[in-house]
Write an enzyme that holds these catalytic residues in place. Structure first.
Site, PDB file in Angstrom:
ATOM      1  N   TYR A  52       0.860  -1.187   0.000  1.00 40.69           N
ATOM      2  CA  TYR A  52       0.000   0.000   0.000  1.00 40.69           C
ATOM      3  C   TYR A  52       0.896   1.236   0.000  1.00 40.69           C
ATOM      4  O   TYR A  52       2.006   1.216   0.522  1.00 40.69           O
ATOM      5  CB  TYR A  52      -0.923   0.008   1.225  1.00 40.69           C
ATOM      6  CG  TYR A  52      -2.007  -1.042   1.188  1.00 40.69           C
ATOM      7  CD1 TYR A  52      -1.707  -2.386   1.406  1.00 40.69           C
ATOM      8  CD2 TYR A  52      -3.331  -0.702   0.928  1.00 40.69           C
ATOM      9  CE1 TYR A  52      -2.702  -3.350   1.374  1.00 40.69           C
ATOM     10  CE2 TYR A  52      -4.333  -1.664   0.905  1.00 40.69           C
ATOM     11  CZ  TYR A  52      -4.016  -2.987   1.123  1.00 40.69           C
ATOM     12  OH  TYR A  52      -5.009  -3.944   1.090  1.00 40.69           O
ATOM     13  N   GLU A  53       0.366   2.335  -0.565  1.00 42.09           N
ATOM     14  CA  GLU A  53       1.219   3.504  -0.799  1.00 42.09           C
ATOM     15  C   GLU A  53       1.681   4.189   0.482  1.00 42.09           C
ATOM     16  O   GLU A  53       2.559   5.034   0.446  1.00 42.09           O
ATOM     17  CB  GLU A  53       0.510   4.509  -1.711  1.00 42.09           C
ATOM     18  CG  GLU A  53      -0.726   5.111  -1.113  1.00 42.09           C
ATOM     19  CD  GLU A  53      -1.582   5.846  -2.149  1.00 42.09           C
ATOM     20  OE1 GLU A  53      -1.351   5.689  -3.353  1.00 42.09           O
ATOM     21  OE2 GLU A  53      -2.478   6.593  -1.729  1.00 42.09           O
ATOM     22  N   SER A  54       1.109   3.809   1.623  1.00 37.58           N
ATOM     23  CA  SER A  54       1.581   4.350   2.900  1.00 37.58           C
ATOM     24  C   SER A  54       2.969   3.830   3.258  1.00 37.58           C
ATOM     25  O   SER A  54       3.531   4.248   4.261  1.00 37.58           O
ATOM     26  CB  SER A  54       0.595   3.978   4.007  1.00 37.58           C
ATOM     27  OG  SER A  54       0.366   2.587   4.026  1.00 37.58           O
ATOM     28  N   GLY A  55       3.505   2.894   2.469  1.00 34.08           N
ATOM     29  CA  GLY A  55       4.857   2.396   2.709  1.00 34.08           C
ATOM     30  C   GLY A  55       4.908   0.981   3.243  1.00 34.08           C
ATOM     31  O   GLY A  55       5.987   0.438   3.487  1.00 34.08           O
TER      32      GLY A  55
END
Lengths: 262, 274
Positions: A52-55
């Site tokens: 996920y783009e949150s890392g």
């Protein structure tokens, strides 16, 4: 639990989940893609890497996250990297094999709009915008898309290209020197579509059980084409349905909502 | 050494009308307590910068704090629209809102460029997308070595960065754990910084570790704000209040219910949203 009946939404999520495999490294969009990706991990592909783009890399949430940064994504991840690193090393660096996206509008070439309905400067509806999608669309090896099939979403011309598919003519990726494959699969609640090898236009390759080609035509805003031999999607098997329903029930309990987050 | 003060004092001394302000936190550690104080103190004409303007910026925009928004994703995650942001863009209420819109990759690179002291960021972005046609601050350059067309966006250099963190020690060294977002970059690219923390402790316990620690000499002011990220969350302290994110949709949909809620919970409340 009866497994004889299933909803169109369940068919869509299950059909989309079947596209992933254990070797995939998948950048997951929130909503329908997140449900499909986690269903794949919980059924046939336990080793699929979800990002996920949150890392959060290789995350294994027990419920579907409401946001791309819910705490459980971090707690169950192999590692959590800073957001700058996520977009520089992992996405731009070419480490991700599949980007799984949705959008508000899609056209026959898989161009996606999640920015505005109407003119950009005088929008009828202001949508959230790109988030990670613009670069996911060109940096991941392939793009899978899952969206509800209706004429407002499946349009002849998207109002804004947030994320490049195969472009306005089907030839833009090659013209821009983009080496990734772009949209390779579109799963809806009616059918499965794949791009024509030559023109890159999405054509119907399989209808979900009980769906007619006329229903697909009526819900598509362009003159939709069908493959020479259109298959039928295998219906959900009892195991797929059970796992999906358990996931949705856990998610609803966790978020205090009536149904799964979309 | 940073000043230890109240949230109200930090906002009063460091944030002025017309400033560019980045309140960062990628879903996690969103600085709600500080944002609510900015609303209470009636700051106006701010340029608000944030990758994911979620409920906090919906509230600040609806309260009339913002003249311009620099952003890359403006929604209520997993729920839907930000109704106050939409009302400002679609119907100019309570005032017009200028947009400078990017993708996440562009914003992340622009923060990193600002922290690196660079005038702009280069990356491979926006290929085939329409945003460069509506945002003149997205430009394209040739790589001097390969000839490849690359994208350039200007570095972010806010007047003030505002972040929330788990803890600081008594010198003012700050610890951030969990989803760390772009907070380090936001502090390092800004002229001034306010860090609210759950607590101040004798030892943040990271020496030699690789959690994000901001040395005290990078921070301007520190204020203790327990539950200062709610309804976002603080890893190790409290969970994200997903039910509130869902409930916000109905509150914000209508100007009157929004105004009444803000009046009760922010303007005359303790700052928390419960």
């Amino acid at each position: 639990m009866s497994t004889a009946a299933y909803s169109p939404a369940e068919m869509m999520t299950i059909a989309a989940s079947r596209a992933l495999c254990n070797d995939d490294v998948c950048f997951v969009g929130i909503g329908l893609p997140s449900a499909a990706c986690n269903l794949a991990r919980l059924t046939h592909s336990p080793r699929v890497t979800l990002i996920y783009e949150s890392g959060t890399i290789a995350t294994r949430p027990s419920v579907l996250p409401l946001s791309i940064g819910d705490g459980e994504l971090c707690e169950t991840a192999l590692t959590t990297v800073p957001v700058v690193e996520m977009f520089q090393y992992w996405l731009q660096g070419g480490r991700i094999s599949v980007g799984f996206l949705g959008g508000a509008q899609i056209d026959r070439y898989g161009n996606l709009n999640s920015t505005v309905i109407g003119a950009y400067d005088k929008p009828k509806v202001r949508l959230p915008g790109s988030g990670g999608a613009t670069e996911i669309a060109t940096s991941c090896g392939r793009i899978f898309i899952v969206m509800r099939h209706n004429p407002r979403a499946f349009v002849a011309k998207v109002d804004f290209i947030t994320s490049l598919g195969h472009g306005r003519t089907g030839r833009e990726r090659r013209d821009l020197g983009i080496e990734t494959a772009g949209p390779a699969l579109l799963v809806t609640d009616l059918c499965v579509m794949r791009p024509d090898a030559e023109t890159k236009e999405f054509i119907v390759t399989a209808l979900h059980p009980g769906i007619t080609s006329e229903q697909v035509r009526q819900n598509t805003g362009w003159v939709v084409r069908f493959a020479e031999s259109v298959g039928e999607t295998a219906p959900p098997d009892p195991y797929e349905l059970e796992v999906l329903r358990d996931l949705n029930a856990r998610t609803a309990r966790a978020h205090g909502t009536a149904g799964p987050a979309e | 050494m940073p000043v230890f003060c109240t949230v109200a004092d930090a906002v009063r001394d460091l944030i002025h009308d017309g400033d560019s302000v980045a309140l960062e936190g990628f879903t996690h550690l969103i600085p709600y307590a500080a944002g609510h104080e900015i609303i209470r103190q009636g700051r106006r004409n701010l340029t608000l910068i944030r990758m994911t303007p979620d409920l906090l910026y919906d509230q600040m925009i609806g309260a009339g704090c913002a003249r311009k928004l620099i952003f890359s994703w403006g929604g209520n995650p997993g729920v839907g629209s930000l109704h106050r942001l939409r009302d400002a863009v679609e119907r100019q209420w309570p005032q017009p809102l200028e947009l400078e819109e990017h993708s996440h990759a562009a914003m992340a690179n622009a923060y990193a460029a600002g922290a690196s002291g660079m005038p702009c960021a280069f990356f491979r972005g926006y290929r085939g997308a329409d945003l460069p046609q509506v945002n003149p601050r997205i430009k394209f350059v040739s790589c001097p070595f390969s000839g490849e067309t690359l994208t350039a966006v200007p570095a972010l250099r806010p007047d003030v960065a505002v972040i929330h963190a788990q803890k600081a020690d008594r010198e003012g060294n700050v610890l951030i754990e969990g989803i760390v977002g772009v907070q380090k970059e936001a502090v390092l690219c800004s002229k001034r910084s306010i860090v609210t923390v759950e607590e101040v402790v004798d030892d943040i316990g990271t020496r030699g570790g690789n959690a994000v620690a901001l040395p005290y000499w990078t921070v301007t002011a520190i204020a203790v704000a327990p539950r200062g990220a709610h309804p976002s969350y603080a890893h190790g302290y409290y969970a994200r209040d997903n039910a509130f994110y869902v409930a916000w949709d109905a509150i914000a949909k209508d100007r009157a219910t929004f105004t009444a809620w803000m009046d009760r919970h922010v303007l005359h409340g303790g700052g928390d949203t419960q």
